[in-house]
Design an enzyme around this catalytic site. Structure first.
Site, PDB file in Angstrom:
ATOM      1  N   ASP A   8      -5.603   0.539   3.134  1.00  0.00           N
ATOM      2  CA  ASP A   8      -4.865  -0.721   3.082  1.00  0.00           C
ATOM      3  C   ASP A   8      -5.136  -1.636   4.284  1.00  0.00           C
ATOM      4  OD1 ASP A   8      -3.612   1.594   1.873  1.00  0.00           O
ATOM      5  OD2 ASP A   8      -1.938   0.314   1.331  1.00  0.00           O
ATOM      6  N   GLU A  39      -4.104  -4.727  -0.483  1.00  0.00           N
ATOM      7  CA  GLU A  39      -2.799  -5.160  -0.994  1.00  0.00           C
ATOM      8  C   GLU A  39      -1.811  -5.627   0.072  1.00  0.00           C
ATOM      9  OE1 GLU A  39       0.249  -3.132  -2.659  1.00  0.00           O
ATOM     10  OE2 GLU A  39       0.581  -1.990  -0.854  1.00  0.00           O
ATOM     11  N   HIS A  68       2.262  -4.100  -4.133  1.00  0.00           N
ATOM     12  CA  HIS A  68       2.441  -5.483  -3.687  1.00  0.00           C
ATOM     13  C   HIS A  68       1.409  -6.420  -4.329  1.00  0.00           C
ATOM     14  CE1 HIS A  68       5.520  -4.468  -0.819  1.00  0.00           C
ATOM     15  NE2 HIS A  68       4.733  -3.592  -0.201  1.00  0.00           N
ATOM     16  N   HIS A 178      -1.381   3.536   0.407  1.00  0.00           N
ATOM     17  CA  HIS A 178       0.012   3.092   0.409  1.00  0.00           C
ATOM     18  C   HIS A 178       0.796   3.496   1.651  1.00  0.00           C
ATOM     19  CE1 HIS A 178       3.936   1.765  -0.986  1.00  0.00           C
ATOM     20  NE2 HIS A 178       4.416   2.979  -0.857  1.00  0.00           N
ATOM     21  N   HIS A 180      -0.269   4.214   4.694  1.00  0.00           N
ATOM     22  CA  HIS A 180      -0.890   3.678   5.913  1.00  0.00           C
ATOM     23  C   HIS A 180      -1.133   4.751   6.967  1.00  0.00           C
ATOM     24  CE1 HIS A 180       0.680  -0.699   5.074  1.00  0.00           C
ATOM     25  NE2 HIS A 180       0.209  -0.104   3.997  1.00  0.00           N
TER      26      HIS A 180
END
Length: 271
Positions: A8, A39, A68, A178, A180
């Site tokens: 991400d 995202e 997101h 997602h 991180h």
């Protein structure tokens, strides 16, 4: 084939890190294909068309999304005409965009990329396992596809690992996004699928999952929100995973974690 997946991208720090470092990674290691999850690239939530263009210009062949996906409203208008931007395949019918697509690598190989969203600790959504299975059945590894990459965007590492075993022998790489937080469980499963529970993020790790420390820490300590989360803007570390695949089967033969720049220990592929 050599494939690179980056986790991400968070805010301006992540975008700048990708722009500064991804071209060099591609050149040094000869990557044939690059997937980047974008995202959180725009102000920590969603992806504007301009920021999508920046990630593509840096060298990403495909940009994936997650929960997101439509936080930036202009995504609704441009995703339908951008075949290199994927949103979760298991969103409801009629959602703009696509969740899977077949692409051509720099060397002419066919790469199927699938973006899916999990259900554990996430908003209600259709079954990701059956949605991904259907996409692979329509474009099998070793037949219509020379490689298959699955970005599984979810909270639970157990759900990501389950997807890896579910697809073992049918995908080149299953990688989580997602949270991180890069995990240390990267491995090649028995039937040749590379699996990593979370690729981590491309962002400032002197933070709490990419945002300035003060606000999330205050919420943990007091239960009170004092404002919005603000993406941290220090130097980014690029986190992800690299694999090399067998030219005949498309399955993984080698796998390496990637951590470049910023505050984490450096790790580059050893091809």
């Amino acid at each position: 084939m050599r494939l690179l997946f980056l986790g991400d991208v968070v805010g301006k720090s992540g975008r700048d890190g990708v722009a500064d470092r991804l071209p060099g990674l591609i050149e040094r290691h000869g990557f044939d294909f690059v997937v980047v999850n974008g995202e959180n690239a725009s102000h920590g939530r969603g992806l504007t068309e301009g920021h999508f263009g920046e990630i593509r210009e840096a060298g990403a062949d495909v940009v994936t999304l997650g929960d997101h996906a439509f936080d930036q409203r202009d995504t609704l208008s441009y995703i339908a005409r951008e075949p290199t931007l994927l949103r979760p395949i298991n969103l409801p019918p009629g959602t703009p965009g696509r969740g899977a697509n077949l692409y051509e690598s720099r060397a002419g190989q066919r790469v199927l990329v699938i973006n899916a969203q999990g259900r554990v600790f996430m908003n209600p959504i259709d079954d990701p396992f059956r949605a991904v299975e259907a996409a692979i059945a329509a474009c099998p590894l070793g037949e219509q596809a020379d490689a298959v990459v699955v970005d599984f965007h979810t909270e639970a590492t157990s759900e990501i690992q389950a997807m890896g075993f579910f697809l073992d022998g049918r995908a080149s790489l299953v990688v989580g996004t997602h949270t991180h937080i890069p995990t240390a469980d990267h491995r090649i499963l028995r039937q040749g699928t590379a699996l990593m529970a979370d690729a981590g993020m491309c962002g400032d790790f002197d933070s709490i999952i990419g945002v300035d420390i003060e606000e999330p820490l205050t919420r943990f300590l007091t239960g009170i929100s004092n404002g919005r989360f603000t993406p941290a803007e220090g130097e980014a570390t690029l986190c992800g995973v690299a694999i090399e695949t067998d030219a005949r089967t498309g399955l993984a033969t080698r796998m390496f974690p990637v951590r470049v720049g910023g505050t984490l220990s450096q790790a580059e592929p050893e091809f």
